[in-house]
Every structure is written in C-alpha cells, then in structure tokens.
Design a protein around this motif. Sequence first.
Motif, PDB file in Angstrom:
ATOM      1  N   VAL A  97       0.834  -1.206   0.000  1.00  0.00           N
ATOM      2  CA  VAL A  97       0.000   0.000   0.000  1.00  0.00           C
ATOM      3  C   VAL A  97       0.866   1.253   0.000  1.00  0.00           C
ATOM      4  O   VAL A  97       0.624   2.191  -0.758  1.00  0.00           O
ATOM      5  CB  VAL A  97      -0.956   0.005   1.214  1.00  0.00           C
ATOM      6  N   GLY A  98       1.893   1.266   0.839  1.00  0.00           N
ATOM      7  CA  GLY A  98       2.786   2.421   0.893  1.00  0.00           C
ATOM      8  C   GLY A  98       3.456   2.687  -0.441  1.00  0.00           C
ATOM      9  O   GLY A  98       3.578   3.839  -0.874  1.00  0.00           O
ATOM     10  N   LEU A  99       3.885   1.630  -1.107  1.00  0.00           N
ATOM     11  CA  LEU A  99       4.525   1.789  -2.415  1.00  0.00           C
ATOM     12  C   LEU A  99       3.547   2.319  -3.466  1.00  0.00           C
ATOM     13  O   LEU A  99       3.876   3.206  -4.246  1.00  0.00           O
ATOM     14  CB  LEU A  99       5.098   0.453  -2.890  1.00  0.00           C
ATOM     15  N   LEU A 100       2.318   1.767  -3.470  1.00  0.00           N
ATOM     16  CA  LEU A 100       1.327   2.216  -4.454  1.00  0.00           C
ATOM     17  C   LEU A 100       0.935   3.671  -4.250  1.00  0.00           C
ATOM     18  O   LEU A 100       0.850   4.439  -5.208  1.00  0.00           O
ATOM     19  CB  LEU A 100       0.077   1.339  -4.377  1.00  0.00           C
ATOM     20  N   LEU A 101       0.702   4.034  -3.000  1.00  0.00           N
ATOM     21  CA  LEU A 101       0.251   5.403  -2.736  1.00  0.00           C
ATOM     22  C   LEU A 101       1.366   6.432  -2.888  1.00  0.00           C
ATOM     23  O   LEU A 101       1.101   7.625  -2.936  1.00  0.00           O
ATOM     24  CB  LEU A 101      -0.386   5.485  -1.346  1.00  0.00           C
ATOM     25  N   ALA A 102       2.606   5.963  -2.986  1.00  0.00           N
ATOM     26  CA  ALA A 102       3.716   6.888  -3.235  1.00  0.00           C
ATOM     27  C   ALA A 102       3.709   7.378  -4.680  1.00  0.00           C
ATOM     28  O   ALA A 102       4.270   8.431  -4.987  1.00  0.00           O
ATOM     29  CB  ALA A 102       5.048   6.214  -2.909  1.00  0.00           C
ATOM     30  N   ALA A 103       3.075   6.641  -5.580  1.00  0.00           N
ATOM     31  CA  ALA A 103       2.967   7.065  -6.978  1.00  0.00           C
ATOM     32  C   ALA A 103       1.945   8.192  -7.067  1.00  0.00           C
ATOM     33  O   ALA A 103       0.815   8.038  -6.598  1.00  0.00           O
ATOM     34  CB  ALA A 103       2.544   5.893  -7.852  1.00  0.00           C
ATOM     35  N   PRO A 104       2.306   9.318  -7.646  1.00  0.00           N
ATOM     36  CA  PRO A 104       1.438  10.496  -7.634  1.00  0.00           C
ATOM     37  C   PRO A 104       0.046  10.292  -8.232  1.00  0.00           C
ATOM     38  O   PRO A 104      -0.923  10.849  -7.754  1.00  0.00           O
ATOM     39  CB  PRO A 104       2.219  11.527  -8.455  1.00  0.00           C
ATOM     40  N   ALA A 105      -0.093   9.490  -9.269  1.00  0.00           N
ATOM     41  CA  ALA A 105      -1.385   9.349  -9.938  1.00  0.00           C
ATOM     42  C   ALA A 105      -2.301   8.326  -9.274  1.00  0.00           C
ATOM     43  O   ALA A 105      -3.502   8.319  -9.527  1.00  0.00           O
ATOM     44  CB  ALA A 105      -1.170   8.961 -11.392  1.00  0.00           C
ATOM     45  N   VAL A 106      -1.763   7.462  -8.434  1.00  0.00           N
ATOM     46  CA  VAL A 106      -2.559   6.354  -7.888  1.00  0.00           C
ATOM     47  C   VAL A 106      -3.575   6.835  -6.859  1.00  0.00           C
ATOM     48  O   VAL A 106      -4.755   6.482  -6.928  1.00  0.00           O
ATOM     49  CB  VAL A 106      -1.643   5.264  -7.295  1.00  0.00           C
ATOM     50  N   ALA A 107      -3.144   7.624  -5.883  1.00  0.00           N
ATOM     51  CA  ALA A 107      -4.042   8.047  -4.800  1.00  0.00           C
ATOM     52  C   ALA A 107      -5.280   8.780  -5.321  1.00  0.00           C
ATOM     53  O   ALA A 107      -6.399   8.448  -4.921  1.00  0.00           O
ATOM     54  CB  ALA A 107      -3.292   8.891  -3.782  1.00  0.00           C
ATOM     55  N   PRO A 108      -5.148   9.769  -6.230  1.00  0.00           N
ATOM     56  CA  PRO A 108      -6.358  10.435  -6.737  1.00  0.00           C
ATOM     57  C   PRO A 108      -7.276   9.490  -7.511  1.00  0.00           C
ATOM     58  O   PRO A 108      -8.499   9.570  -7.389  1.00  0.00           O
ATOM     59  CB  PRO A 108      -5.819  11.533  -7.662  1.00  0.00           C
ATOM     60  N   ALA A 109      -6.711   8.572  -8.277  1.00  0.00           N
ATOM     61  CA  ALA A 109      -7.534   7.624  -9.040  1.00  0.00           C
ATOM     62  C   ALA A 109      -8.309   6.713  -8.099  1.00  0.00           C
ATOM     63  O   ALA A 109      -9.501   6.455  -8.312  1.00  0.00           O
ATOM     64  CB  ALA A 109      -6.652   6.798  -9.979  1.00  0.00           C
TER      65      ALA A 109
END
Length: 198
Positions: free
Chosen positions: A61-73
């Motif tokens: 989860v930490g790795l995915l949410l570190a990507a700028p486009a993932v959290a807003p999507a």
Amino acid sequence: MVEELIAFLFAGFALTGSPGPNTLSLAAAGAAFGARSSLSYMAGLLVGMMLVMALTASGVVGLLLAAPAVAPAVTVAAAAYFLYLAFRIATAPPLAEADDTARAPSFAAGVFLSLVNPKAYAAMAALYSGFVLIGGVPFLDAVAKWLALVAVIALVNICWLWGGSLMTRHLRDPRLNRIVNIGFAVLLIVSVVLAVRL
C-alpha cells in the motif's frame, strides 16, 4: 505478550467496530435487504479486509500510494462506488414490499468496498505498526495480528449486520423503513467523507 494481545484486541475492536464505510454499509444492507440476504456481502467485506491487512503488512500500500497518480484515481473510484452503494440502500424497497429485483450488495461488492475504504487502510496501518505480538519474528507477528483481526472483524461484522436487520424488523411501517434506509445512506456518505479527511 498477553497484555499486548489484550491491548491489540481492544484497539482492533475500537478501530474496526466504530462507524465507518464498511460497518455502516453492512448495517444499512441488513436494514434494507435483511440479514440473510446480506450474508454474502458480509463475507465479501471480511475477505476484502483480509486483503487490506495483507497489503498493509507487506508494505505494498505504501509503495502504491507513493505514486502520484494512484491516490487520486483510487479516491475517485472509491467515491463513485460509495455514492452508488448509498443510492442502492436509500432506494431499496422496505422489506415488507421487497420483490425479487431488490438484491443485497454482492460478495464482490463487499470485497471491492473494503479495498477502496480509506478507513480500513488507516486502521490496519495503526494496528500493524503500533503493536508487537511476537517479538523478533516479523512474519509470525504479522500472521498473529492477521488471525486476531480476522476474528475481531468477523464478530464486528455480525454485530453490525444483526443490528441493522433488527432495526428493520421493528420498523414494519414502510415509511419508517424508508427513513431508516435513507438515514443509513446519508451516514455512509458522511463516514466516507470523514475517513477521506483523516
């Protein structure tokens, strides 16, 4: 270890049992569609939470949410689904008038809701990082937490589903039943807004 386990269980009940998207949607499903019809949805919520625990404990989860486009999507997808679920609950016919077209949310819907629930990730991150049940062996510690939380979440889910269905059982008047359904739908939306703002 016993004291730490007791503290962990209390924290687990507090974090997973407090009103939030999963618990309120489950109570709402129980009120709108009945407990028996909502068992599959409850099982989906539990399986989804198992996946959330695994993703949180592994650090994915930490790795995915570190990507700028993932959290807003993810936020947009979650918001759209929560609004859809709230609409289904608010517009469900009272149980006394329900027909075969009124179906409770599915198993897959429960899994999906858990996976997009921001409160679920925050709660699991707090529980996994805030307690040590088995010192010196991180894998066994994570497994012990996972097993304890599965039991806690299963019990919490049963209570919320049962509570929601009891409300409907005692509110046979279709108008009151509709008010309960709409109230749960509004509470679900409010819980999502609060969870996102945390």
